[in-house]
Design an enzyme around this catalytic site. Structure first.
Site, PDB file in Angstrom:
ATOM      1  N   LYS A 170     -12.984  -3.305  -2.455  1.00 11.27           N
ATOM      2  CA  LYS A 170     -12.816  -2.835  -1.075  1.00 11.27           C
ATOM      3  C   LYS A 170     -11.220  -2.332  -1.343  1.00 11.27           C
ATOM      4  CE  LYS A 170     -10.243  -3.982   2.356  1.00 11.27           C
ATOM      5  NZ  LYS A 170      -9.495  -2.998   2.938  1.00 11.27           N
ATOM      6  N   GLU A 245      -3.024 -12.990  -6.048  1.00 11.66           N
ATOM      7  CA  GLU A 245      -1.895 -12.502  -6.397  1.00 11.66           C
ATOM      8  C   GLU A 245      -1.113 -11.939  -5.155  1.00 11.66           C
ATOM      9  OE1 GLU A 245       0.909 -10.404  -7.105  1.00 11.66           O
ATOM     10  OE2 GLU A 245      -0.139  -8.729  -7.647  1.00 11.66           O
ATOM     11  N   CYS A 279       5.799  -6.073  -5.815  1.00 12.02           N
ATOM     12  CA  CYS A 279       5.429  -7.710  -5.863  1.00 12.02           C
ATOM     13  C   CYS A 279       6.494  -8.426  -6.642  1.00 12.02           C
ATOM     14  CB  CYS A 279       4.277  -8.147  -5.783  1.00 12.02           C
ATOM     15  SG  CYS A 279       3.226  -7.750  -7.173  1.00 12.02           S
ATOM     16  N   GLU A 379       9.850 -11.540   1.812  1.00 13.50           N
ATOM     17  CA  GLU A 379       9.632 -10.419   0.907  1.00 13.50           C
ATOM     18  C   GLU A 379       9.497  -9.310   1.904  1.00 13.50           C
ATOM     19  OE1 GLU A 379       6.311  -8.968  -2.472  1.00 13.50           O
ATOM     20  OE2 GLU A 379       5.540  -9.659  -0.328  1.00 13.50           O
TER      21      GLU A 379
END
Length: 472
Positions: A170, A245, A279, A379
């Site tokens: 996906k 992750e 990231c 973040e």
């Protein structure tokens, strides 16, 4: 305009059960550049059934044959690398000066390593009266991010194919076009039907259906920590393997004895590549108090030298944010940083005056950041760097580790030996010493809320393997 109206299921392009098409927006122009189907739970059922049907045969296929398909896919990607890079630049906004090397050539190199790594599946280890061998985990669901879309897809697909797993993919709704191009290449190499399946659509339907499906043996997810928690919760009732992750807030610890100009330049550029949408970005720069003022000026000069511009201009260092929603989120964090008392060194939340269209945002530096501030703990996922002073080495290590995340880190010191001593004290899945390069043969993954499991290299293969002991 790339308009896709079919999903790739069981080795063929099939009409979706889901209704409607999702538009793909060029973040530099805000123009519609593509459309992909909005798949739903019924499409997931068909894709998982195809993967399950194909699994037994694919798992028994000799590793040398699976390696041949991996090699053929790498050849396809090499032949169409310019096309793939152009697609990713258009859907993501990463400038052409970076996109081919970072978004395409790197993943191809990582894919090629699995031509040899596939042979590890044939190894049998004798332990006392037992044989220990590897078997593929089964049907795998991949839920992929938008920021390094091909990199993350290949990081999952390559070891899965090498291990003998079948997959349902996906892609992100923001950047799905690369996955349809990859499916065309997979069709061209004649990969057996059902080994690779592609279902696009919203995470609330397609992603959740994949995560909780009882016939999916493993789900590998890349994205935010909050979304990763939801994926793990959906997967828990069927006790499937989950590889995550997730987010990061990585430190760059610059030693007092470091080449300050080189270290600061490296740190600023690391964050600003891909407009901070990385990231592993080193978004907390830890600086010795004795050299802090000098470092601030170096950082400001470097930041102001980086060109923000059209992704198709080879002189542009950074382009727009991927979406209007992501730009809005980053703007809110910049405003929050000012409210928290951090000093805006350059950049800011205001839209750049030179761009009438596009989701552009100025590269931003914050000085005098306290590590307890939200901008230092959460973040942001944008071109925002926090500059934090430390008194001594012990405090530097404490600040580096004072984070809910542990995906990446970096150290810059006068010698690699000094840097290595500090690197061993950092709680993160990887550490870059004095500008060391990313290595596709080494494992990649995080500690703490940055996730679990590893991608790339032999450790990446292990995520897709069940270990069996046969007692003689």
């Amino acid at each position: 305009m790339r308009k896709h109206t079919a999903l790739f299921i069981d080795g063929a392009w099939q009409a979706p059960s889901g209704q409607g098409l999702a538009e793909v927006i060029d973040p530099a122009t805000e123009a519609v550049i593509g459309q992909v189907p909005l798949g739903d739970e019924r499409d997931v059922e068909r894709a998982v059934a195809a993967a399950r049907q194909a699994f037994a045969s694919w798992a028994r296929t000799p590793s040398s044959v699976r390696a041949g398909y991996i090699r053929a896919l790498a050849e396809q990607l090499n032949a169409r690398a310019d096309e793939m890079a152009a697609v990713i630049t258009a859907e993501l906004g990463m400038p052409v000066q970076w996109c081919r090397s970072v978004q395409v050539e790197g993943p191809i190199a990582g894919l090629e390593h699995y031509v040899e790594i596939a042979a590890l599946m044939d190894e049998v280890r004798e332990v006392g009266n037992s044989l220990v061998l590897r078997e593929p985990v089964g049907v795998c669901a991949f839920i992929n991010p938008w920021n390094y879309p091909l990199h993350q897809l290949i990081g999952k697909l390559a070891p899965a194919l090498a291990a003998g797993c079948t997959v349902v993919v996906k892609p992100s709704q923001e950047t799905p076009l690369h996955a349809f191009l990859l499916a065309e290449m997979i069709e061209a190499i004649g990969l057996p039907a059902g080994v690779f399946n592609l279902v696009s659509g919203p995470g609330s339907k397609v992603g959740e259906a994949l995560a909780k499906h009882p016939d999916v043996d493993m789900v590998s997810f890349t994205g935010s920590t909050g979304a990763g928690v939801r994926v793990a919760q959906a997967a828990a009732p069927s006790v499937k393997r989950v590889c995550l992750e997730l987010g990061g807030k990585s430190p760059l610890l610059i030693g007092e004895d470091a080449d300050l100009a080189a270290a600061v330049r490296y740190g600023v550029q690391d964050v600003m590549i891909n407009s901070g949408q990385t990231c592993t970005a080193l978004t907390r720069m830890l600086l010795p108090a004795s050299r802090y003022a000098e470092a601030l000026e170096l950082a400001r000069a470097e930041c102001q030298s980086l060109r923000l511009g059209d992704p198709l201009d080879p002189q542009s260092f950074l382009g727009p944010m991927c979406s209007a929603a992501q730009r809005r989120t980053v703007r809110e964090y910049i405003q929050l940083g000012q409210q928290e008392g951090a000093r805006l060194l350059c950049g800011g939340a205001e839209a750049p005056a030179e761009f009438e269209r596009g989701y552009y945002l100025k590269p931003t530096l914050f000085a005098d950041v306290d590590n307890r501030m939200r901008i230092a703990q959460e973040e942001i996922f944008g071109p925002v760097l926090c500059l934090i002073p430390y008194a001594d080495e012990a405090q530097a290590v404490q600040l580096a580790n004072d984070s809910p995340f542990g995906l990446s880190s970096a150290v810059w010191a006068a010698t690699s030996g000094r840097a290595l001593k500090l690197a061993r004290q950092l709680r993160a899945g990887q550490c870059f010493i004095n500008g060391g390069a990313f290595n596709y043969l080494a494992p990649f993954g995080g500690y703490k809320q940055s996730g679990n499991g590893r991608e790339w290299g032999e450790e990446g293969l292990a995520e897709f393997v069940e270990v069996k002991a046969i007692q003689l």
